[in-house]
Design an enzyme around this catalytic site. Structure first.
Site, PDB file in Angstrom:
ATOM      1  CB  CYS A 117      -0.945   0.006   1.192  1.00 61.15           C
ATOM      2  SG  CYS A 117      -1.919  -1.495   1.327  1.00 61.15           S
ATOM      3  CG  HIS A 258      -3.187   3.173   2.470  1.00 63.97           C
ATOM      4  ND1 HIS A 258      -3.697   2.828   1.240  1.00 63.97           N
ATOM      5  CD2 HIS A 258      -3.243   2.048   3.240  1.00 63.97           C
ATOM      6  CE1 HIS A 258      -4.039   1.552   1.263  1.00 63.97           C
ATOM      7  NE2 HIS A 258      -3.778   1.056   2.454  1.00 63.97           N
ATOM      8  CG  ASN A 288      -6.550  -1.139   1.534  1.00 64.19           C
ATOM      9  OD1 ASN A 288      -5.882  -0.718   0.598  1.00 64.19           O
ATOM     10  ND2 ASN A 288      -6.027  -1.610   2.659  1.00 64.19           N
TER      11      ASN A 288
HETATM   12  O1  UT7 Z   1      -3.440  -1.510   3.852  1.00 64.57           O
HETATM   13  C1  UT7 Z   1      -3.208  -2.291   4.980  1.00 64.57           C
HETATM   14  C2  UT7 Z   1      -4.383  -3.203   5.119  1.00 64.57           C
HETATM   15  N1  UT7 Z   1      -4.782  -3.541   6.406  1.00 64.57           N
HETATM   16  C3  UT7 Z   1      -5.487  -2.741   7.225  1.00 64.57           C
HETATM   17  O2  UT7 Z   1      -5.708  -1.592   7.011  1.00 64.57           O
HETATM   18  C4  UT7 Z   1      -6.053  -3.410   8.425  1.00 64.57           C
HETATM   19  C5  UT7 Z   1      -6.019  -2.574   9.652  1.00 64.57           C
HETATM   20  N2  UT7 Z   1      -6.988  -3.134  10.593  1.00 64.57           N
HETATM   21  C6  UT7 Z   1      -8.279  -2.789  10.522  1.00 64.57           C
HETATM   22  O3  UT7 Z   1      -8.694  -1.996   9.702  1.00 64.57           O
HETATM   23  C7  UT7 Z   1      -9.193  -3.376  11.584  1.00 64.57           C
HETATM   24  O4  UT7 Z   1      -8.430  -4.092  12.525  1.00 64.57           O
HETATM   25  C8  UT7 Z   1     -10.273  -4.302  10.974  1.00 64.57           C
HETATM   26  C9  UT7 Z   1     -11.304  -3.456  10.211  1.00 64.57           C
HETATM   27  C10 UT7 Z   1      -9.648  -5.315  10.054  1.00 64.57           C
HETATM   28  C11 UT7 Z   1     -11.009  -5.033  12.085  1.00 64.57           C
HETATM   29  O5  UT7 Z   1     -11.537  -4.126  13.023  1.00 64.57           O
HETATM   30  P1  UT7 Z   1     -11.348  -4.411  14.598  1.00 64.57           P
HETATM   31  O6  UT7 Z   1     -12.072  -3.371  15.304  1.00 64.57           O
HETATM   32  O7  UT7 Z   1      -9.856  -4.504  14.835  1.00 64.57           O
HETATM   33  O8  UT7 Z   1     -12.089  -5.786  14.772  1.00 64.57           O
HETATM   34  P2  UT7 Z   1     -11.526  -7.172  15.289  1.00 64.57           P
HETATM   35  O9  UT7 Z   1     -10.581  -7.751  14.315  1.00 64.57           O
HETATM   36  O10 UT7 Z   1     -11.061  -6.996  16.693  1.00 64.57           O
HETATM   37  O11 UT7 Z   1     -12.843  -8.016  15.302  1.00 64.57           O
HETATM   38  C12 UT7 Z   1     -13.903  -7.723  16.202  1.00 64.57           C
HETATM   39  C13 UT7 Z   1     -14.985  -8.765  16.032  1.00 64.57           C
HETATM   40  C14 UT7 Z   1     -14.449 -10.196  16.079  1.00 64.57           C
HETATM   41  O12 UT7 Z   1     -15.411 -10.986  16.752  1.00 64.57           O
HETATM   42  P3  UT7 Z   1     -15.156 -11.426  18.281  1.00 64.57           P
HETATM   43  O13 UT7 Z   1     -13.872 -12.214  18.260  1.00 64.57           O
HETATM   44  O14 UT7 Z   1     -15.055 -10.149  19.040  1.00 64.57           O
HETATM   45  O15 UT7 Z   1     -16.367 -12.233  18.577  1.00 64.57           O
HETATM   46  C15 UT7 Z   1     -14.407 -10.608  14.640  1.00 64.57           C
HETATM   47  O16 UT7 Z   1     -14.567 -11.992  14.455  1.00 64.57           O
HETATM   48  O17 UT7 Z   1     -15.592  -8.610  14.741  1.00 64.57           O
HETATM   49  C16 UT7 Z   1     -15.590  -9.874  14.063  1.00 64.57           C
HETATM   50  N3  UT7 Z   1     -15.476  -9.616  12.635  1.00 64.57           N
HETATM   51  C17 UT7 Z   1     -16.528  -9.362  11.849  1.00 64.57           C
HETATM   52  N4  UT7 Z   1     -17.835  -9.296  12.115  1.00 64.57           N
HETATM   53  C18 UT7 Z   1     -18.657  -8.993  11.080  1.00 64.57           C
HETATM   54  C19 UT7 Z   1     -14.335  -9.575  11.889  1.00 64.57           C
HETATM   55  N5  UT7 Z   1     -14.650  -9.305  10.609  1.00 64.57           N
HETATM   56  C20 UT7 Z   1     -15.991  -9.174  10.557  1.00 64.57           C
HETATM   57  C21 UT7 Z   1     -16.906  -8.879   9.532  1.00 64.57           C
HETATM   58  N6  UT7 Z   1     -18.218  -8.794   9.839  1.00 64.57           N
HETATM   59  N7  UT7 Z   1     -16.499  -8.640   8.253  1.00 64.57           N
END
Ligand code: UT7
Length: 331
Positions: A117, A258, A288
């Site tokens: 990215c 980004h 993204n």
């Molecule tokens: O260019 C570089 C690319 N990468 C990035 O930019 C990633 C940077 N990270 C992020 O943007 C965030 O960490 C995410 C958007 C990927 C995730 O957000 P988060 O607030 O960190 O959520 P999390 O990973 O802690 O997940 C929270 C909950 C989990 O459930 P439990 O374990 O709390 O029960 C996940 O399983 O949300 C669940 N979850 C979803 N639920 C519905 C994860 N993905 C999804 C989904 N829909 N698509």
């Protein structure tokens, strides 16, 4: 000794495939919701390449627009750098494919660059150094991704975040001092490779039946960890470049970050003590698009009148590697 030439962006262009995939549509195929995607990332929809539409095809559209915007012709381009993690083929470079499809001269130097990215900022810096050396006249720098081909559409933690598209810029030299690329800050946390990577398909683990069954050829990401490093890397890259050039943050007319997650952009705004109005955001419509994210945003910002002559613009990015980078431009 003569001072190095200024290197300036002469034109920009972008392209997104026609097909728009909404959060609501995604929620029909995987266990997610529009509400979760919107509130956790800020993304509402993304563009997806048509069947048979290659990264090189998207790049050609963006490049044609950038060359027209620069009021140049194909014959003026003698350097082509393509930032991508989704090349048409593992080899040769997609830049060579684009050279041919676009109709550039075979005397054009062509290569790909992989900084994920942060790729467009790395490519911009490389192009400006090569133009600044006086050995090349005009560079075409493209960021292009067909991420729909490498995301696991059954993995809700990644597939909701990414999209396809291309952005391009034409770089040339100027005799006017203190315009164009003022400086860059590039870096990488190479100890964090496994936070965001594709485990299979490289020379370390060539594709096998088992690797395909294991879905090793798709993006794997530790989202929470990447989030923390993204904020840290972008803050460092922004702070270092502003300090290096003794420019207070409030002199930046527009930050083009980004486009990965609105919450990451809000954290950078808070760190720089700048209002969100100074940040260009279009991730709601694109998701993204990795290396294409900044050049698409830059093109939209220019075409919508958000960048004026004399303005200072800060580009800042992070990505797999984990790479990070910033670039300061005066228009
Ligand atoms: O260019 C570089 C690319 N990468 C990035 O930019 C990633 C940077 N990270 C992020 O943007 C965030 O960490 C995410 C958007 C990927 C995730 O957000 P988060 O607030 O960190 O959520 P999390 O990973 O802690 O997940 C929270 C909950 C989990 O459930 P439990 O374990 O709390 O029960 C996940 O399983 O949300 C669940 N979850 C979803 N639920 C519905 C994860 N993905 C999804 C989904 N829909 N698509």
């Amino acid at each position: 000794m003569s001072s190095p030439r200024s290197t300036v962006i002469l034109g920009t262009g972008s392209y997104a495939p026609a097909r728009v995939l909404t959060n609501a549509e995604l929620a029909l195929t995987i266990d997610t919701s529009d509400e979760w995607i919107r509130t956790r990332s800020g993304i509402l929809e993304r563009h997806i390449a048509a069947p048979g539409e290659q990264a090189s095809d998207m790049a050609v559209h963006a490049a044609q627009r950038a060359i027209a915007d620069a009021k140049l012709t194909l014959a003026d381009i003698d350097l082509l750098i393509v930032a991508t993690i989704t090349p048409d083929l593992p080899m040769p470079a997609t830049a060579c494919i684009i050279q041919h499809k676009l109709g550039l001269s075979t005397a054009t130097a062509c290569f790909d660059l992989n900084a994920a990215c942060s790729g467009f900022i790395y490519a911009l810096d490389t192009a400006c150094a090569m133009i600044g050396s006086g050995r090349y006249r005009h560079a075409l720098v493209i960021g292009v991704e067909k991420l729909s081909a490498i995301v696991d559409w059954s993995d809700r933690t990644t597939c909701v975040l990414f999209g396809d598209g291309a952005g391009a810029a034409v770089i040339g030299a100027s005799d006017q001092p203190n315009i164009g690329l003022i400086g860059t800050k590039l870096g990488a946390y190479g100890d964090c490779v496994d936070m965001l990577f594709i485990p299979g398909g490289g020379s370390n683990a060539p594709a096998t039946t088992a690797s395909l069954v294991n879905r090793d050829h798709f993006i794997k990401m530790k989202g929470k960890e990447v989030f923390k490093y993204a904020v840290r890397g972008m803050e460092e890259a922004a702070r270092d470049i502003l300090e290096q050039h003794s420019i207070p943050a409030n002199q930046i007319a527009l930050v083009i970050p980004h486009q990965a997650n609105l919450r990451i952009i809000e954290a950078i705004a808070q760190y720089l003590e700048l209002p969100m109005e100074r940040f260009f955001v279009n991730l709601d419509r694109y998701g993204n698009t990795s290396a294409a994210s900044i050049p698409i945003a830059l093109d939209e910002a220019r075409r919508s009148g958000r960048i004026k002559s004399g303005d200072l613009t800060l580009l800042v990015a992070f990505g797999a590697g984990l790479t990070y980078g910033s670039a300061l431009l005066r228009w």
